[in-house]
Design an enzyme around this catalytic site. Structure first.
Site, PDB file in Angstrom:
ATOM      1  N   HIS A 184     -55.810  13.550   5.488  1.00  0.00           N
ATOM      2  CA  HIS A 184     -57.072  13.416   6.278  1.00  0.00           C
ATOM      3  C   HIS A 184     -57.337  12.241   5.748  1.00  0.00           C
ATOM      4  CE1 HIS A 184     -54.300  15.292   8.798  1.00  0.00           C
ATOM      5  NE2 HIS A 184     -54.590  16.784   8.831  1.00  0.00           N
ATOM      6  N   ARG A 185     -57.623  12.382   4.358  1.00  0.00           N
ATOM      7  CA  ARG A 185     -58.949  11.101   3.490  1.00  0.00           C
ATOM      8  C   ARG A 185     -59.610  12.099   3.048  1.00  0.00           C
ATOM      9  NH1 ARG A 185     -54.538   8.736   3.168  1.00  0.00           N
ATOM     10  NH2 ARG A 185     -54.560   6.695   2.753  1.00  0.00           N
ATOM     11  N   LEU A 186     -60.098  13.717   3.566  1.00  0.00           N
ATOM     12  CA  LEU A 186     -61.131  14.196   3.343  1.00  0.00           C
ATOM     13  C   LEU A 186     -60.548  14.917   2.093  1.00  0.00           C
ATOM     14  CD1 LEU A 186     -60.862  16.248   6.591  1.00  0.00           C
ATOM     15  CD2 LEU A 186     -62.245  14.296   5.416  1.00  0.00           C
ATOM     16  N   ARG A 189     -50.192   6.637   2.731  1.00  0.00           N
ATOM     17  CA  ARG A 189     -49.486   7.980   2.708  1.00  0.00           C
ATOM     18  C   ARG A 189     -50.735   9.259   2.779  1.00  0.00           C
ATOM     19  NH1 ARG A 189     -49.450  11.166  -2.538  1.00  0.00           N
ATOM     20  NH2 ARG A 189     -50.757   9.563  -4.515  1.00  0.00           N
TER      21      ARG A 189
END
Length: 212
Positions: A190-192, A9
């Site tokens: 965005h997994r940042l 997610r």
């Protein structure tokens, strides 16, 4: 093998910026703990406690944080438990607060120091009487032949202490975890993700951003 690779997610709760960070990590921890309580998370004080045995095997379990201040983090346990036995051999410890609904984690490394009997007693007398009795009943981490053994022991001790106060067991204590590092993790799109680590030195706390 069950494939779980498609479970994912986005993290959209917000970011964490260097300009928002206080110089003392305990001030940020207090803010995040208050926000976790205000969000009515289930067991906001629950933390994963990791210790290591004499063979280098790590063990983890969930324990409730009972107090924190500028010195560190406090929890209580049976001194004959696996965690206490391992801490006696190796006082290095790791804590993790997994506040998933807020897309946050706090990871702590440090040294666990035994609390004084006076400090342990001060907390013990505030526990519900059933919890005080349970401390006498369970030889934590020891093997049991059946649950009925535990329940029978509880009823026996409940009757024994029915007429008065429950004394502090000599085998029940607590620890102060003095942190050497505290990492704050905030999920990002965005997994940042945003990760900042506070590391203790003789001069105080140094703050660094970590790559996600």
């Amino acid at each position: 093998m069950t494939d779980l690779s498609d479970i994912r997610r986005e993290y959209t709760k917000g970011g964490l910026r260097r300009s928002e960070l206080p110089e003392d990590p305990m001030a940020l921890f207090e803010r995040w703990m208050e926000q976790a309580k205000a969000a009515e998370l289930t067991d906001p004080t629950a933390m994963c406690v990791a210790t290591v045995d004499d063979q280098g095997q790590p063990y983890q379990r969930i324990v409730l944080l009972k107090r924190f201040d500028e010195q560190g983090f406090v929890f209580f346990t049976n001194l004959g438990s696996r965690k206490a036995t391992q801490l006696k051999q190796n006082a290095h410890i790791s804590l993790l607060f997994p506040w998933h609904p807020l897309e946050r984690q706090v990871a702590v490394t440090g040294i666990a120091e035994p609390l004084s009997t006076a400090e342990v007693l001060k907390y013990f007398v505030t526990r519900p009487k059933e919890s005080q009795i349970a401390a006498w009943v369970s030889a934590q981490s020891s093997k049991l032949s059946a649950r009925q053994v535990l329940e029978a022991k509880f009823m026996e001790m409940k009757q024994k202490f029915s007429a008065g106060e429950v004394p502090l067991p000599s085998f029940w204590g607590g620890y102060l975890v003095r942190p050497s590092s505290i990492e704050f993790w905030q999920g990002g799109e965005h997994r940042l993700h945003d990760r900042f680590i506070y590391e203790k030195s003789a001069e105080g706390w140094a703050i660094e951003r970590l790559a996600p």
